[in-house]
Every structure is written in C-alpha cells, then in structure tokens.
Scaffold this motif. Structure first.
Motif, short mmCIF file in Angstrom:
data_model
loop_
_atom_site.label_atom_id
_atom_site.label_comp_id
_atom_site.label_asym_id
_atom_site.label_seq_id
_atom_site.Cartn_x
_atom_site.Cartn_y
_atom_site.Cartn_z
N UNK A 80 0.82 -1.21 0.00
CA UNK A 80 0.00 0.00 0.00
C UNK A 80 0.86 1.26 0.00
N UNK A 81 1.94 1.21 0.76
CA UNK A 81 2.85 2.34 0.86
C UNK A 81 4.28 1.83 0.93
N UNK A 82 5.21 2.67 0.50
CA UNK A 82 6.63 2.42 0.70
C UNK A 82 7.19 3.64 1.41
N UNK A 83 7.39 3.50 2.71
CA UNK A 83 7.83 4.62 3.54
C UNK A 83 9.35 4.68 3.58
N UNK A 84 9.87 5.86 3.34
CA UNK A 84 11.32 6.07 3.29
C UNK A 84 11.83 6.59 4.63
N UNK A 85 12.78 5.86 5.19
CA UNK A 85 13.44 6.28 6.44
C UNK A 85 14.87 6.70 6.10
N UNK A 86 15.25 7.89 6.53
CA UNK A 86 16.55 8.47 6.18
C UNK A 86 17.40 8.69 7.41
N UNK A 87 18.63 8.25 7.33
CA UNK A 87 19.64 8.55 8.36
C UNK A 87 20.92 8.95 7.64
N UNK A 88 21.59 9.97 8.16
CA UNK A 88 22.83 10.40 7.52
C UNK A 88 23.87 10.81 8.58
N UNK A 89 25.11 10.80 8.14
CA UNK A 89 26.22 11.26 8.97
C UNK A 89 27.16 12.10 8.12
N UNK A 189 19.36 4.87 3.42
CA UNK A 189 17.93 4.88 3.12
C UNK A 189 17.35 3.50 3.34
N UNK A 190 16.25 3.43 4.07
CA UNK A 190 15.52 2.19 4.27
C UNK A 190 14.11 2.36 3.72
N UNK A 191 13.71 1.47 2.83
CA UNK A 191 12.38 1.52 2.24
C UNK A 191 11.50 0.47 2.93
N UNK A 192 10.51 0.93 3.68
CA UNK A 192 9.64 0.05 4.45
C UNK A 192 8.31 -0.16 3.74
N UNK A 193 8.07 -1.39 3.31
CA UNK A 193 6.82 -1.73 2.63
C UNK A 193 5.72 -1.92 3.67
N UNK A 194 4.54 -1.34 3.41
CA UNK A 194 3.41 -1.41 4.33
C UNK A 194 2.17 -1.90 3.58
N UNK A 195 1.39 -2.77 4.26
CA UNK A 195 0.11 -3.17 3.70
C UNK A 195 -0.93 -2.10 4.02
N UNK A 196 -2.07 -2.17 3.35
CA UNK A 196 -3.14 -1.22 3.61
C UNK A 196 -4.11 -1.76 4.65
N UNK A 197 -5.28 -1.12 4.78
CA UNK A 197 -6.30 -1.59 5.69
C UNK A 197 -6.83 -2.93 5.21
N UNK A 198 -7.29 -3.75 6.17
CA UNK A 198 -7.78 -5.08 5.85
C UNK A 198 -8.99 -5.01 4.92
N UNK A 199 -8.96 -5.86 3.89
CA UNK A 199 -10.10 -5.95 2.97
C UNK A 199 -10.87 -7.24 3.18
N UNK A 200 -10.46 -8.03 4.19
CA UNK A 200 -11.13 -9.31 4.45
C UNK A 200 -12.47 -9.08 5.10
N UNK A 201 -13.48 -9.85 4.69
CA UNK A 201 -14.76 -9.82 5.36
C UNK A 201 -15.35 -11.21 5.34
N UNK A 202 -16.15 -11.52 6.34
CA UNK A 202 -16.75 -12.82 6.49
C UNK A 202 -18.04 -12.87 5.70
N UNK A 203 -18.08 -13.69 4.63
CA UNK A 203 -19.27 -13.79 3.80
C UNK A 203 -20.43 -14.45 4.51
N UNK A 204 -20.14 -15.14 5.62
CA UNK A 204 -21.22 -15.80 6.37
C UNK A 204 -21.85 -14.88 7.39
N UNK A 205 -21.24 -13.71 7.58
CA UNK A 205 -21.78 -12.75 8.54
C UNK A 205 -22.96 -12.04 7.90
N UNK A 206 -24.16 -12.11 8.53
CA UNK A 206 -25.34 -11.42 7.95
C UNK A 206 -25.13 -9.95 7.68
#
Length: 209
Positions: A80-89, A189-206
C-alpha cells in the motif's frame, strides 16, 4: 369427595411429575464435525535494484546527480505504501563545520505512474531525516506547498515493479561554503513496505450480506 379418590388424584399428579422429570433425562441424537482452520500470513517482500542509489566523489556546490532505481513487489500481498526512512552522517574532514552539509543537499524523488511522473518528495536531506514519506504517493510534497491536499497512496501490486527517480542537488547558496570541502556525507535509506487496511470480510456474517 372420598379419601380414596383424593389419594388417587395425588398419585396421578405424582406420576405426571415423575414423567416430566424423567423426560429430561432421555438421550437424543447428535452429530459433530471437526474442522481444521488455517490462517496463513501473506508476505511482504520488497526488492531494490540497484542496492546503492548514489555513490559519487568530488561534488561541489551547483552539482546535480540524477539516479534511477526500481522497487519490486516479490511478496504475496499488495504493498500500500513504501515509507522512506533516512539517516545520515557528516564526516567533517577539517573539523571546521559550523553548519550541516545535509541542509545544502536538495532531494527530489519522483515516482513513475502509468500516466505521469509525480513528485513524491522535494526537500533537503536534513529535513528528510525527520520525515517518513511514502515514495509511491501521488501528490505528496514534503517541504513544499501542497495546498493542504493529503497524499494519495498508490503502492505496488503483487508481482509489479515501479521505477523511482532521484535528483540530488548540492545547492549553491551564493555564500561561502568552503567549510564543506573534503567532507563526506553518508546516507542510509531504508524503504519500508506497508500493507493497507484489511479488505477481508466474512461472507457468512449477515451484516456483510
């Protein structure tokens, strides 16, 4: 009513009561089915090519360094996102620095979508160290005006890759920058991959039907 009739009614009532109690102890048919359930976590696997974005010597104020690299989603989940973390010296060669060399390095990161190239980051390296921008966001400007608009995540789908363009500029501020001669700026540079909000739903739930 005679005593005999009263006793008979009492016995009948007692017998009925026993019948009701006894009915609660009768066995009933039943069946059971065991199930095996598995929850397999998906994987996030972000690769980068090349692994070193920039490695250059002898830069001076006014120089611009342009680089390209590719981020690829090798996992089983959409990124969902690729967040960039930066550290330098900064390694001060002569020990005479009164300023931060990273404040003089402008970084512009552009993300190539199917329709256009969008600026995801535009700021100094020093300011970037305090941020974690999404380098795949559309319309996100770090360190410059964005009219109050929020970044729109775009991410990287499973099996897809996206090209990222980076422009480093050693800004010539028109003043004396001799203090940075011979200095070295190391950037992680560190590129952190992130998932998005859950898209799972229970089809048996009324509520989901």
């Amino acid at each position: 009513m005679s005593f005999t009739k009263n006793v008979s009614k009492g016995i009948m009532s007692a017998a009925l009561g026993l019948s009701l109690v006894g009915g609660g102890t009768f066995a009933y048919f039943s069946d059971a089915q065991a199930t095996e359930n598995t929850f397999a976590a998906g994987t996030l696997d972000l690769s980068m090519n090349p692994s070193a974005v920039v490695n250059i010597d002898n830069i001076k104020p006014g120089d611009e360094i342009y680089r390209e690299f590719t981020l690829k989603n090798n996992g089983t989940l959409d990124i969902h996102q690729v967040l960039l973390d930066t550290k330098y010296q900064v390694q001060d060669a002569k020990g005479d620095n009164t300023g931060d060399m990273a404040e003089h390095i402008k970084v512009t990161i552009m993300y190539n979508t199917s329709s256009a190239t969008n600026v995801a980051v535009e700021t100094t390296l020093a300011e970037l160290q305090g941020e974690t921008p999404d380098v795949t966001a559309i319309g996100s400007f770090i360190g410059s005006s964005n009219d109050g608009a929020l970044p729109v995540p775009d991410g990287i789908s499973v099996g897809q890759e996206e090209k990222i363009f980076v422009l480093f500029e050693f800004v010539d501020n028109g003043e004396d920058q001799n203090q940075f001669q011979g200095d070295t700026l190391k950037v992680d540079w560190t590129f952190n991959a992130m998932t998005g909000e859950s898209t799972y739903h229970d089809d048996t739930d009324p509520e989901n039907n």
